[in-house]
Scaffold this motif. Structure first.
Motif, PDB file in Angstrom:
ATOM      1  N   LEU A 147      14.564 -26.998 -39.532  1.00 15.94           N
ATOM      2  CA  LEU A 147      13.260 -26.848 -40.199  1.00 15.94           C
ATOM      3  C   LEU A 147      12.440 -28.133 -40.110  1.00 15.94           C
ATOM      4  N   THR A 153       8.740 -21.991 -36.537  1.00 18.04           N
ATOM      5  CA  THR A 153       9.820 -21.079 -36.909  1.00 18.04           C
ATOM      6  C   THR A 153      11.203 -21.562 -36.474  1.00 18.04           C
ATOM      7  N   VAL A 175      10.168 -22.231 -47.688  1.00 21.41           N
ATOM      8  CA  VAL A 175       9.950 -21.577 -46.400  1.00 21.41           C
ATOM      9  C   VAL A 175      10.152 -20.075 -46.586  1.00 21.41           C
ATOM     10  N   PHE A 208      13.038 -18.072 -40.178  1.00 23.95           N
ATOM     11  CA  PHE A 208      12.463 -18.946 -41.205  1.00 23.95           C
ATOM     12  C   PHE A 208      11.114 -19.432 -40.714  1.00 23.95           C
ATOM     13  N   GLU A 209      10.121 -19.232 -41.523  1.00 20.30           N
ATOM     14  CA  GLU A 209       8.741 -19.595 -41.132  1.00 20.30           C
ATOM     15  C   GLU A 209       8.215 -20.676 -42.049  1.00 20.30           C
ATOM     16  N   LYS A 210       7.729 -21.765 -41.434  1.00 24.04           N
ATOM     17  CA  LYS A 210       7.159 -22.860 -42.220  1.00 24.04           C
ATOM     18  C   LYS A 210       5.820 -22.395 -42.793  1.00 24.04           C
ATOM     19  N   ARG A 211       5.596 -22.672 -44.049  1.00 22.32           N
ATOM     20  CA  ARG A 211       4.339 -22.267 -44.706  1.00 22.32           C
ATOM     21  C   ARG A 211       3.334 -23.384 -44.624  1.00 22.32           C
TER      22      ARG A 211
END
Length: 211
Positions: A147, A153, A175, A208-211
């Motif tokens: 991350l 992602t 995340v 997992f997606e970084k916001r």
């Protein structure tokens, strides 16, 4: 990507060589071609996170995910692996597919925790060690490092039994974590202490997606 069908893609990955002498201390298991092909095909076809992207493969081993990402159109793939024997097989696999956009760096993934990189990858892939009694929690350390190395992602395989724990960690780390596929990981008898010739492990493919 458009002209490469899933069945043909899996056939290509079946020719990727695995570890010659897997090391139990590194939890070395080959990502099965069936798992790798469906994982990568889902990542590209559903989210467009491979084609023309800068991709990092953490703990790349013999290169199954790196080769697969390149075949699906990644702009460049960098694998990180601590084991020099695995790197030799990685290089052989890359040469066998005549790929000129895949590199491998010999480095301890866990040593990346204390390094601040200016370069961020578009997509990070990993099949991290699941963690034994000797290195419990190593999968979460891999994930946290992944991350930190992307602005977008991370895709990672984890035991389904850890799903609730990972959900809590995603919230803690701010995340967005989503299980995009439930897979059956067929683990062959690899080490002497394995009692059965094969065992199936329920595994989640997380995005997992970084916001």
């Amino acid at each position: 990507m458009a002209c490469l069908k899933l069945k043909k893609f899996e056939e290509f990955l079946q020719t990727v060589d695995g570890f010659e002498n897997p090391k139990v201390t590194l939890e070395q298991y080959v990502t099965p071609s069936h798992i790798a092909s469906h994982m990568l095909y889902t990542i590209q076809s559903n989210y467009d996170d491979l084609e023309n992207k800068l991709v990092l493969d953490l703990g790349c081993g013999a290169g199954m995910l790196s080769v697969g990402a390149a075949l699906l159109g990644a702009a460049h793939v960098v694998g990180v692996e601590i084991d020099p024997d695995a790197i030799e097989i990685f290089k052989s696999n890359v040469e066998g597919f005549e790929l000129d956009n895949v590199d491998c760096v010999q480095w301890d993934v866990l040593a990346l925790e204390d390094i601040d990189f200016d370069l961020k990858f578009d997509t990070v892939l990993m099949n991290p060690p699941f963690g034994t009694k000797q290195n419990s929690g190593i999968d979460m350390r891999f994930l946290r490092i992944g991350l930190a190395l992307t602005d977008r992602t991370v895709y990672s395989l984890h035991k389904t039994s850890t799903r609730e724990h990972i959900k809590k960690k995603a919230i803690e780390w701010k995340v967005k974590g989503t299980v995009v596929a439930e897979l059956k990981y067929n683990l062959p008898q690899t080490y002497k202490f394995h009692k059965r010739s094969t065992v199936d492990i329920a595994v989640d493919l997380w995005r997992f997606e970084k916001r």
